[in-house]
Design a protein around this motif. Structure first.
Motif, short mmCIF file in Angstrom:
data_model
loop_
_atom_site.label_atom_id
_atom_site.label_comp_id
_atom_site.label_asym_id
_atom_site.label_seq_id
_atom_site.Cartn_x
_atom_site.Cartn_y
_atom_site.Cartn_z
N PHE A 1 0.83 -1.21 0.00
CA PHE A 1 0.00 0.00 0.00
C PHE A 1 0.86 1.26 0.00
N GLU A 2 1.96 1.22 0.72
CA GLU A 2 2.88 2.36 0.76
C GLU A 2 3.47 2.64 -0.62
N LYS A 3 3.83 1.57 -1.35
CA LYS A 3 4.42 1.73 -2.67
C LYS A 3 3.38 2.16 -3.71
N GLY A 4 2.13 1.81 -3.48
CA GLY A 4 1.07 2.30 -4.35
C GLY A 4 0.58 1.32 -5.40
N GLU A 5 -0.36 1.82 -6.16
CA GLU A 5 -1.07 0.98 -7.13
C GLU A 5 -0.17 0.38 -8.20
N ASP A 6 0.82 1.12 -8.67
CA ASP A 6 1.72 0.57 -9.70
C ASP A 6 2.42 -0.69 -9.20
N LYS A 7 2.89 -0.67 -7.95
CA LYS A 7 3.57 -1.83 -7.37
C LYS A 7 2.59 -2.99 -7.21
N ILE A 8 1.38 -2.69 -6.76
CA ILE A 8 0.37 -3.73 -6.58
C ILE A 8 0.04 -4.36 -7.93
N LEU A 9 -0.15 -3.55 -8.95
CA LEU A 9 -0.45 -4.08 -10.29
C LEU A 9 0.70 -4.91 -10.84
N LYS A 10 1.93 -4.47 -10.59
CA LYS A 10 3.09 -5.24 -11.03
C LYS A 10 3.08 -6.63 -10.39
N LYS A 11 2.78 -6.70 -9.10
CA LYS A 11 2.75 -7.98 -8.40
C LYS A 11 1.62 -8.86 -8.92
N VAL A 12 0.45 -8.28 -9.20
CA VAL A 12 -0.65 -9.07 -9.75
C VAL A 12 -0.23 -9.68 -11.09
N GLY A 13 0.40 -8.87 -11.93
CA GLY A 13 0.87 -9.37 -13.22
C GLY A 13 1.90 -10.48 -13.07
N GLU A 14 2.85 -10.30 -12.17
CA GLU A 14 3.87 -11.33 -11.93
C GLU A 14 3.22 -12.63 -11.46
N GLU A 15 2.28 -12.51 -10.55
CA GLU A 15 1.64 -13.71 -10.00
C GLU A 15 0.79 -14.41 -11.06
N CYS A 16 0.14 -13.65 -11.94
CA CYS A 16 -0.61 -14.27 -13.05
C CYS A 16 0.32 -15.12 -13.90
N THR A 17 1.47 -14.57 -14.23
CA THR A 17 2.44 -15.29 -15.05
C THR A 17 2.92 -16.54 -14.33
N GLU A 18 3.17 -16.43 -13.03
CA GLU A 18 3.64 -17.59 -12.27
C GLU A 18 2.58 -18.69 -12.20
N VAL A 19 1.30 -18.31 -12.17
CA VAL A 19 0.23 -19.31 -12.19
C VAL A 19 0.25 -20.05 -13.53
N VAL A 20 0.41 -19.32 -14.62
CA VAL A 20 0.45 -19.94 -15.94
C VAL A 20 1.63 -20.91 -16.02
N ILE A 21 2.79 -20.48 -15.60
CA ILE A 21 3.98 -21.34 -15.65
C ILE A 21 3.79 -22.58 -14.79
N ALA A 22 3.26 -22.40 -13.58
CA ALA A 22 3.03 -23.54 -12.70
C ALA A 22 2.01 -24.50 -13.30
#
Length: 109
Positions: free
Chosen positions: A30-51
């Motif tokens: 939350f401190e880092k803001g929406e851009d950081k949160i969105l980046k993490k959502v994108g990373e986790e989506c990719t990791e789900v696909v790979i897994a």
């Protein structure tokens, strides 16, 4: 009424948003803001696909849990409640068909 794990997660995340605690990863996001949160959502989506493609069920479950966590942080950031999502799911379950023609196009990004 007993709360499910999703509700507990959402309430914990909302608490961290409203009452940040030092050392909390959620408060950090939350401190880092929406851009950081969105980046993490994108990373986790990719990791789900790979897994899904080449890892174990346990790995996939772990990645899905990470994605759900980060999606829930995004929900809190954007003011979307679990009740909002549940209402949408309930509305969808009442549909007689599932044609994509009804979906609104995404125009702002």
């Amino acid at each position: 009424m007993e709360q499910n794990e999703f509700e507990v997660l959402y309430q914990t995340i909302m608490d961290r948003k409203e009452n940040p605690q030092e050392g909390s990863y959620t408060a950090y996001l939350f401190e880092k803001g929406e851009d950081k949160i969105l980046k993490k959502v994108g990373e986790e989506c990719t990791e789900v696909v790979i897994a899904s493609l080449n890892q174990t069920k346990e790995d996939l479950v772990n990645e899905m849990a990470d994605l759900i966590y980060h999606l829930t942080v995004l929900m809190a950031q954007k003011g979307v409640s679990m009740a909002d999502v549940e209402a949408e799911l309930a509305k969808r379950s009442e549909k007689k068909h599932n044609l994509k023609a009804e979906r609104k196009p995404i125009t702002n990004y």
